[in-house]
Design a protein around this motif. Structure first.
Motif, PDB file in Angstrom:
ATOM      1  N   VAL A   1      -6.033   0.659  -2.858  1.00  0.00           N
ATOM      2  CA  VAL A   1      -6.978  -0.454  -2.675  1.00  0.00           C
ATOM      3  C   VAL A   1      -8.301   0.050  -3.279  1.00  0.00           C
ATOM      4  O   VAL A   1      -9.178   0.515  -2.561  1.00  0.00           O
ATOM      5  CB  VAL A   1      -7.142  -0.817  -1.178  1.00  0.00           C
ATOM      6  CG1 VAL A   1      -7.809  -2.179  -1.026  1.00  0.00           C
ATOM      7  CG2 VAL A   1      -5.808  -0.789  -0.448  1.00  0.00           C
TER       8      VAL A   1
ATOM      9  N   THR B   1       0.836  -1.205   0.000  1.00  0.00           N
ATOM     10  CA  THR B   1       0.000   0.000   0.000  1.00  0.00           C
ATOM     11  C   THR B   1       0.872   1.257   0.000  1.00  0.00           C
ATOM     12  O   THR B   1       0.701   2.134  -0.847  1.00  0.00           O
ATOM     13  CB  THR B   1      -0.891   0.019   1.249  1.00  0.00           C
ATOM     14  OG1 THR B   1      -0.080  -0.294   2.379  1.00  0.00           O
ATOM     15  CG2 THR B   1      -2.043  -0.947   1.147  1.00  0.00           C
TER      16      THR B   1
ATOM     17  N   CYS C   1      -8.886   1.761   7.703  1.00  0.00           N
ATOM     18  CA  CYS C   1      -7.501   1.336   7.934  1.00  0.00           C
ATOM     19  C   CYS C   1      -6.982   1.769   9.312  1.00  0.00           C
ATOM     20  O   CYS C   1      -6.894   2.958   9.596  1.00  0.00           O
ATOM     21  CB  CYS C   1      -6.606   1.939   6.853  1.00  0.00           C
ATOM     22  SG  CYS C   1      -4.879   1.535   7.100  1.00  0.00           S
TER      23      CYS C   1
ATOM     24  N   THR D   1      -3.227  -4.956  -4.278  1.00  0.00           N
ATOM     25  CA  THR D   1      -3.220  -3.500  -4.517  1.00  0.00           C
ATOM     26  C   THR D   1      -3.071  -3.304  -6.028  1.00  0.00           C
ATOM     27  O   THR D   1      -2.886  -4.281  -6.746  1.00  0.00           O
ATOM     28  CB  THR D   1      -2.016  -2.829  -3.817  1.00  0.00           C
ATOM     29  OG1 THR D   1      -0.827  -3.439  -4.318  1.00  0.00           O
ATOM     30  CG2 THR D   1      -2.083  -2.962  -2.315  1.00  0.00           C
TER      31      THR D   1
END
Ligand code: HEM
Length: 499
Positions: free
Chosen positions: A363, A302, A438, A481
């Motif tokens: 994402v 990420t 997150c 991702t």
């Protein structure tokens, strides 16, 4: 013979007609969407970049759309208003993760955080947020991050002196890996095993599309050979994680600079932990291994992929690159390297990061959510166990929010706008929002800002000889991702004396 062929044909026609009638009746209550085919639904119409296909479909069917992916009913959410309904108003009904085969095999039967549900997940998440990823814990690793970034700057400096092309994707990728492994395990390398190779193999496998997750009756046949590969890969992973935990147990660090594995072992041994008493009773060796896997999966690609896309956009927009570098020169000074404490003062850089994450949310469909119970939203029936897909990529391209220059990279749009990326504003959701948002956002954002700032401050970047901005390929690759398909290759020139 003719009679049996005729009967089979009749049976097929009646079956198809029955399916059509039942499907039509059920669809009347569902949000609009494509009809799809029997058994597979729209599964094979999603293409290699499903976020783009969903975006096109939602332009036709609307911001709350339904389709079937195999036998799984799916609801695709594509506007800020709709996202707010699913991730805030009815968050408690959708803060559930569906169960996937890869996770069951490779994450110890769902013992971690990313794919667990219910009471166990709530306790683990609280522990992760309050202890493992708390601001104080993140700050205590500031020196480590400074050290790792300085090492990479040193390597790039050598390449600059030699006039070499640098594979920026590789450099940034291994920098983020090293920082994550040191935070998690206390070290970045191990001569006894290929830490990064084993992890990469496992995650590449976990990111592959598994037909059996959507057409469950195919599971026992293992048509793609994935079940076998999951088992093989998880064996290697397990042997390595066991060794790491054994060593931590033998030399447990209870000091201030303890890493994440130390923290988890301490908790598992101390069931009188005041803040996390319930979890302390539940956490065991499998949970520790599973949480390690979750953090590695969630943290590395990420952060690294975000940096890669933003740097690519800056190469395509030299005036934005210059503004960033001018700001760095005036805030930090050309005789010093960037410190994490400089970050809040770098207003333009922060706008660049927001704009990069708007156009390239790493994402793009967030994590998968599932409906806990039947619910009616905006008059549509959302059945229990529907897969909820929030298309953050489409939301970042909603012209009603972002205007007609929605596809252009314009960091200045955030000078006037109050929209932030931390999950409060549903127009921009690179980190998701709500209960499943997150938990590593602070660390992820800090890593992206700090590494990017340092690379822009220490070096001027050029394209390799003979290449122009138009040669920068923007093709995406879909997986856990969405990185760039091509690596980013650039030539550095030293800019700062301290570098
Ligand atoms: C730029 C960096 C990052 C981005 C863009 C990012 C983005 C996301 C997104 C979109 C989700 C799913 C939200 C949802 O399903 O609604 C997520 C979940 C998660 N992230 Fe991150 N993340 C980043 C960095 C990190 C880091 C550094 C960590 C940990 C060290 C982390 C740990 C997690 C975990 C554990 C989850 C699952 C949470 C749950 O299911 O309860 N992330 N992240």
């Amino acid at each position: 013979m003719i009679l049996s062929v005729a009967f089979s044909f009749l049976f097929l026609v009646l079956g198809a007609a029955l399916w059509w009638i039942l499907d039509t009746r059920q669809r009347k209550l569902l949000p609009p969407g494509p009809r799809g085919f029997p058994i597979v639904g729209s599964l094979f119409n999603l293409g290699t970049l499903p976020h783009r296909t969903f975006h096109d479909l939602s332009n036709k069917y609307g911001p709350i759309m339904s389709l079937r992916m195999g036998s799984v009913p799916a609801i695709v959410v594509s506007s800020p208003e709709a996202a707010q309904l699913f991730l805030k108003t009815h968050d408690s009904n959708f803060a559930v993760r569906p169960q996937m085969e890869a996770v069951a095999h490779m994450s110890y039967g769902n013992n971690g955080i990313s794919f667990t549900n219910g009471t166990y997940w709530r306790h683990v998440r609280k522990f992760v947020v309050q202890e493992l990823l708390a601001p104080a814990k993140i700050n205590s690793f500031q020196g480590m991050r400074r050290e790792e970034v300085a090492l990479v700057v040193e390597e790039i400096k050598k390449a600059a002196v030699a006039g070499e092309v640098v594979n920026v994707s590789d450099k940034v990728g291994s920098l983020i890996e090293n920082m994550t492994f040191r935070f998690l395990l206390g070290r970045s390398k191990d001569d006894r095993f290929d830490l990064k190779g084993i992890m990469t193999e496992a995650f590449t496998l976990a990111g592959q599309f598994n037909l059996a997750d959507f057409v469950p009756f195919l599971k026992p046949f293992d048509l793609q050979g994935l079940t076998r590969k999951y088992k093989e890969s998880s064996k290697k992973l397990d042997a390595m994680l066991e060794l790491i935990i054994d060593e931590h147990e033998q030399n447990l660090n209870t000091g201030n600079n303890r890493d994440i594995v130390d923290e988890m072992i301490i908790l598992s041994r101390n069931d009188s932990s005041v803040n996390h008493r319930e979890l302390a009773k539940l956490i065991d060796r499998s949970s520790i291994k599973s949480i390690m896997i979750d953090i590695i999966t969630a943290a590395i690609d990420t952060s690294f992929t975000s940096i890669e896309w933003i740097l690519t956009e800056l190469m395509r927009h030299p005036s934005a690159m210059k503004k960033c570098q001018d700001e760095l020169a005036s805030v930090v000074g050309l005789d010093k390297m960037v410190e994490e404490t400089d970050i809040p003062k770098l207003e333009y850089l922060n706008m660049v990061v927001k704009e990069g994450m708007r156009l390239h949310p790493i994402v793009p469909l967030l994590g998968p959510h599932e409906a806990k119970e039947d619910i009616v939203i905006n008059g549509y029936h959302i059945p229990q166990k529907s897969r909820i897909i929030v298309n953050a990529w489409a939301i970042g391209r909603d012209a009603k929010v972002w205007g007609d220059k929605v596809l252009e990279f314009i960091p200045e749009r955030f000078a006037e706008s109050k929209i932030d990326l931390r999950g409060r504003d549903f127009e921009l959701l690179p980190f998701g929002s709500g209960r499943r948002g997150c938990p590593g956002m602070q660390l992820g954002l800090l890593s992206v800002q700090f590494v990017l700032a340092q690379l822009l401050h220490c070096f001027d970047w050029e394209l390799p000889l003979g290449k122009s901005i138009d040669d920068l390929d923007m093709t995406e690759q879909f997986g856990l991702t969405i990185p760039r398909l091509e690596h980013l290759l650039l030539v550095p020139n030293i800019r700062v004396k301290a570098a």
